[in-house]
Design a protein around this motif. Structure first.
Motif, PDB file in Angstrom:
ATOM      1  N   PHE A 101       0.878  -1.174   0.000  1.00 52.47           N
ATOM      2  CA  PHE A 101       0.000   0.000   0.000  1.00 52.47           C
ATOM      3  C   PHE A 101       0.910   1.218   0.000  1.00 52.47           C
ATOM      4  O   PHE A 101       1.795   1.349   0.846  1.00 52.47           O
ATOM      5  CB  PHE A 101      -0.920  -0.022   1.219  1.00 52.47           C
ATOM      6  N   TYR A 102       0.707   2.103  -0.969  1.00 46.64           N
ATOM      7  CA  TYR A 102       1.598   3.246  -1.159  1.00 46.64           C
ATOM      8  C   TYR A 102       1.480   4.272  -0.032  1.00 46.64           C
ATOM      9  O   TYR A 102       0.386   4.578   0.454  1.00 46.64           O
ATOM     10  CB  TYR A 102       1.261   3.963  -2.466  1.00 46.64           C
ATOM     11  N   ILE A 103       2.627   4.856   0.321  1.00 47.22           N
ATOM     12  CA  ILE A 103       2.627   5.958   1.278  1.00 47.22           C
ATOM     13  C   ILE A 103       1.771   7.115   0.770  1.00 47.22           C
ATOM     14  O   ILE A 103       1.009   7.717   1.533  1.00 47.22           O
ATOM     15  CB  ILE A 103       4.077   6.422   1.556  1.00 47.22           C
ATOM     16  N   LYS A 104       1.864   7.435  -0.517  1.00 46.46           N
ATOM     17  CA  LYS A 104       1.096   8.567  -1.050  1.00 46.46           C
ATOM     18  C   LYS A 104      -0.406   8.343  -0.893  1.00 46.46           C
ATOM     19  O   LYS A 104      -1.156   9.293  -0.636  1.00 46.46           O
ATOM     20  CB  LYS A 104       1.455   8.810  -2.520  1.00 46.46           C
ATOM     21  N   HIS A 105      -0.859   7.109  -1.023  1.00 42.82           N
ATOM     22  CA  HIS A 105      -2.278   6.829  -0.837  1.00 42.82           C
ATOM     23  C   HIS A 105      -2.658   6.833   0.641  1.00 42.82           C
ATOM     24  O   HIS A 105      -3.776   7.222   0.998  1.00 42.82           O
ATOM     25  CB  HIS A 105      -2.636   5.490  -1.479  1.00 42.82           C
ATOM     26  N   PHE A 106      -1.731   6.416   1.501  1.00 45.32           N
ATOM     27  CA  PHE A 106      -1.996   6.439   2.937  1.00 45.32           C
ATOM     28  C   PHE A 106      -2.131   7.878   3.430  1.00 45.32           C
ATOM     29  O   PHE A 106      -3.005   8.189   4.253  1.00 45.32           O
ATOM     30  CB  PHE A 106      -0.872   5.711   3.681  1.00 45.32           C
ATOM     31  N   ILE A 107      -1.284   8.763   2.916  1.00 44.60           N
ATOM     32  CA  ILE A 107      -1.389  10.178   3.283  1.00 44.60           C
ATOM     33  C   ILE A 107      -2.751  10.723   2.861  1.00 44.60           C
ATOM     34  O   ILE A 107      -3.399  11.458   3.609  1.00 44.60           O
ATOM     35  CB  ILE A 107      -0.247  10.986   2.641  1.00 44.60           C
ATOM     36  N   LYS A 108      -3.185  10.349   1.656  1.00 39.98           N
ATOM     37  CA  LYS A 108      -4.516  10.761   1.186  1.00 39.98           C
ATOM     38  C   LYS A 108      -5.599  10.287   2.146  1.00 39.98           C
ATOM     39  O   LYS A 108      -6.494  11.043   2.515  1.00 39.98           O
ATOM     40  CB  LYS A 108      -4.749  10.203  -0.215  1.00 39.98           C
ATOM     41  N   ASP A 109      -5.506   9.031   2.590  1.00 40.29           N
ATOM     42  CA  ASP A 109      -6.512   8.473   3.501  1.00 40.29           C
ATOM     43  C   ASP A 109      -6.513   9.201   4.841  1.00 40.29           C
ATOM     44  O   ASP A 109      -7.577   9.511   5.403  1.00 40.29           O
ATOM     45  CB  ASP A 109      -6.244   6.988   3.743  1.00 40.29           C
ATOM     46  N   MET A 110      -5.323   9.469   5.371  1.00 44.01           N
ATOM     47  CA  MET A 110      -5.233  10.158   6.656  1.00 44.01           C
ATOM     48  C   MET A 110      -5.789  11.578   6.564  1.00 44.01           C
ATOM     49  O   MET A 110      -6.416  12.070   7.506  1.00 44.01           O
ATOM     50  CB  MET A 110      -3.789  10.162   7.154  1.00 44.01           C
ATOM     51  N   LYS A 111      -5.550  12.221   5.440  1.00 37.71           N
ATOM     52  CA  LYS A 111      -6.100  13.561   5.232  1.00 37.71           C
ATOM     53  C   LYS A 111      -7.630  13.521   5.251  1.00 37.71           C
ATOM     54  O   LYS A 111      -8.278  14.358   5.896  1.00 37.71           O
ATOM     55  CB  LYS A 111      -5.603  14.133   3.910  1.00 37.71           C
ATOM     56  N   ILE A 112      -8.210  12.537   4.565  1.00 39.95           N
ATOM     57  CA  ILE A 112      -9.669  12.389   4.566  1.00 39.95           C
ATOM     58  C   ILE A 112     -10.175  12.157   5.984  1.00 39.95           C
ATOM     59  O   ILE A 112     -11.147  12.777   6.427  1.00 39.95           O
ATOM     60  CB  ILE A 112     -10.098  11.217   3.659  1.00 39.95           C
TER      61      ILE A 112
END
Length: 294
Positions: free
Chosen positions: A237-248
Motif C-alpha cells: 500500500f503506497y505511502i502517497k495513498h496512505f497520506i490521502k486516507d489520513m487527510k480524509i
C-alpha cells in the motif's frame, strides 16, 4: 444474487490490489472486462481471458456490475462523471461498486446519482493490502442499500473473507477511516519497536517471535515488520495513498468536532517521508524516518 451466468463484470483500475481482485473473479468464471490507464498493468489478466477496453465508458456499455479501484477521490469523479464517464454510458439497472478509499461525501454523491438514474451504488473499500488481495482474504466494508449489497455479495466472496454490511451510503468509507486511524498509530509503534530492538542489540526477528503473538500483536506487526527487517519497502500500500486516507480521516474527524492527535502525528511523519522521495514506497517505510535521526 449475481452468478457468472448473470453478471457481466467490468473492473476499472488494476493496480497492486485491483489486479489480484479482478483475477479472482476471472478464476471463478465471471466474464471480466478491464480498463486501466497503463494497459501493461493488465497484461496478466488479459492472458487469463479478460477483455480490454479503451475507456471506462466502453466498459460501462457492456457490463451490469462495475468495480472501480483507482487512486484518489478526484480519479473517482473523473471515472464516474462526464460524457464518457460510467454514469452516462451505463445501462439502467447497473450496479457500481467503488472500492477506492475515498470520501464518505463522494460515496453519498455516487449513491444519489446512481439512484436518480435507476442504478445502484455501493461504497466498499477494502483492507488487507497486497497479501489480502492476492490470497482473497480482504476485509470488505460496504455502504449503500442492503438489497444491492446482497445482490453483489457472491462477487465480494471471491475477493474477501471478512465482508460486513455497515449501513447506508458512505458507511463503508467511514469504516475504512476507522481502519486507517487504527493502522496509522500502529505503524509508528511497529517501526519504533524494531528500531528500539536494534539499538538495544537484540535480534529483531527473535523479538518478533515474542511480541507478535502477545498483547502487541497486529496485522502490521506480523506482516509488515518482517518486511522492514528484510529491507523490503516495496508497496503493498503506497505511502502517497496512505497520506490521502489520513487527510480524509482528519477532515471527517474535524467535521464531527473530534481531535485525532495520533492520526495527525502519523500524517506528519509520513509527509516528511514523502518529501524525501518515499511516496511510492510501502507504508512500512515509516522505519526510514529513524534512519536520519541523530
Amino acid at each position: 444474487m449475481f452468478t457468472p451466468e448473470t453478471a457481466s463484470v467490468a473492473f476499472i483500475g488494476t493496480g497492486v490490489m485491483g489486479s489480484s481482485m479482478a483475477g479472482h473473479l476471472l478464476a471463478a468464471g465471471y466474464p471480466v472486462t478491464v480498463f486501466t490507464r497503463t494497459k501493461e498493468k493488465a497484461e496478466k489478466l488479459l492472458e487469463h481471458g479478460a477483455d480490454w477496453v479503451e475507456t471506462p465508458g466502453d466498459a460501462a456499455r457492456t457490463s451490469n456490475v462495475i468495480f472501480t479501484m483507482v487512486g484518489y477521490p478526484h480519479d473517482v469523479e473523473e471515472v464516474y462523471f462526464g460524457e464518457q464517464g460510467l454514469f452516462e454510458q451505463a445501462k439502467e439497472g447497473t450496479y457500481f461498486i467503488d472500492m477506492t478509499t475515498s470520501t464518505p461525501t463522494l460515496a453519498i454523491r455516487l449513491y444519489e446519482e446512481a439512484k436518480r438514474r435507476g442504478m445502484y451504488s455501493i461504497d466498499a473499500p477494502v483492507s488487507g493490502g497486497d497479501i489480502g488481495a492476492r490470497e482473497a482474504r480482504l476485509a470488505i466494508m460496504a455502504g449503500g442499500d442492503e438489497e444491492a449489497f446482497q445482490e453483489v455479495l457472491p462477487l465480494f466472496e471471491k475477493m474477501g473473507t471478512n465482508i460486513v454490511y455497515q449501513g447506508k451510503a458512505g458507511s463503508g468509507q467511514h469504516t475504512k477511516m476507522c481502519n486507517q486511524i487504527a493502522i496509522a498509530s500502529n505503524m509508528i509503534g511497529v517501526a519504533e519497536a524494531i528500531v528500539y530492538a536494534e539499538n538495544a542489540g537484540l535480534d529483531p526477528e527473535n523479538v518478533l517471535k515474542s511480541i507478535s503473538t502477545g498483547a502487541a500483536g497486529s496485522w502490521s506487526l506480523s506482516n509488515l515488520a518482517p518486511r522492514i527487517i528484510n529491507g523490503n519497502f516495496e508497496p503493498g500500500f503506497y505511502i502517497k495513498h496512505f497520506i490521502k486516507d489520513m487527510k480524509i480521516a482528519l477532515e471527517e474527524a474535524a467535521k464531527m468536532g473530534m481531535e485525532a492527535p495520533g492520526l495527525a502525528l502519523a500524517k506528519s511523519l509520513y509527509e516528511q517521508l514523502a518529501e524525501r522521495g518515499e511516496e511510492n514506497s510501502g507504508t512500512q517505510a515509516i522505519y526510514k524516518y529513524w534512519q536520519n535521526q541523530p
